[in-house]
Design an enzyme around this catalytic site. Sequence first.
Site, PDB file in Angstrom:
ATOM      1  N   GLY A 103      50.236   1.969  67.220  1.00  0.00           N
ATOM      2  CA  GLY A 103      51.689   1.966  67.066  1.00  0.00           C
ATOM      3  C   GLY A 103      52.194   1.185  65.866  1.00  0.00           C
ATOM      4  O   GLY A 103      53.408   1.109  65.652  1.00  0.00           O
ATOM      5  N   GLY A 105      51.624   1.793  62.505  1.00  0.00           N
ATOM      6  CA  GLY A 105      52.134   2.709  61.491  1.00  0.00           C
ATOM      7  C   GLY A 105      53.498   3.249  61.874  1.00  0.00           C
ATOM      8  O   GLY A 105      54.413   3.326  61.045  1.00  0.00           O
ATOM      9  N   ASN A 132      44.701  14.567  54.298  1.00  0.00           N
ATOM     10  CA  ASN A 132      44.857  13.485  55.275  1.00  0.00           C
ATOM     11  C   ASN A 132      45.482  14.026  56.567  1.00  0.00           C
ATOM     12  O   ASN A 132      46.637  13.752  56.882  1.00  0.00           O
ATOM     13  CB  ASN A 132      45.694  12.359  54.670  1.00  0.00           C
ATOM     14  N   TYR A 139      53.004  12.221  60.903  1.00  0.00           N
ATOM     15  CA  TYR A 139      54.330  12.418  60.322  1.00  0.00           C
ATOM     16  C   TYR A 139      55.077  13.561  61.006  1.00  0.00           C
ATOM     17  O   TYR A 139      56.284  13.472  61.229  1.00  0.00           O
ATOM     18  CB  TYR A 139      54.225  12.665  58.817  1.00  0.00           C
TER      19      TYR A 139
END
Length: 166
Positions: A103, A105, A132, A139
């Site tokens: 958590g 990031g 990646n 994201y």
Amino acid sequence: MTLSQRATVADISPATPADVPTLVALIAALADYENLTHEVTGDADDLARFLFGERAYAEAVIARVNGQPVGMALFFHNFSTFLMKPGLYLEDLFVLPEYRRQGIGRALLVHVGKLALARGCGRFEWSVLDWNQPAIEFYRRMGADLKPEWQICRVTGQALQSFEQF
């Protein structure tokens, strides 16, 4: 186990001049992760001058767990001509490998996103390397819209120097 059950409490605070060596170490670890160590050509003096000098070009926040630095986000303002508002561009977000999936990031991304909101920004954006996949998935889970139709154009080194001749 859900993310919230695994979440590690990280303290996130703005970087200070005393944090420059920490940032340099985190940048080196990021470059190693991305197989781009050959592109790290700046040094601590450069970083200090451009983050904390007379004119700050960028900002950074550091995530710490039990006082230990474990991650960082480096960002700066840009501007949207269509929105006619400033934006915030996240240049790099990095968490040490042993602290990933806890958590941290997410906490860094949310922290910078909230700064964008507080500053009246019309957008918050960043780039991700196409290989990646863990970051891309992260994201997307955070609500990011990846823009495949956009390509990054970059001029550096000798190519940038040649602009003096145009």
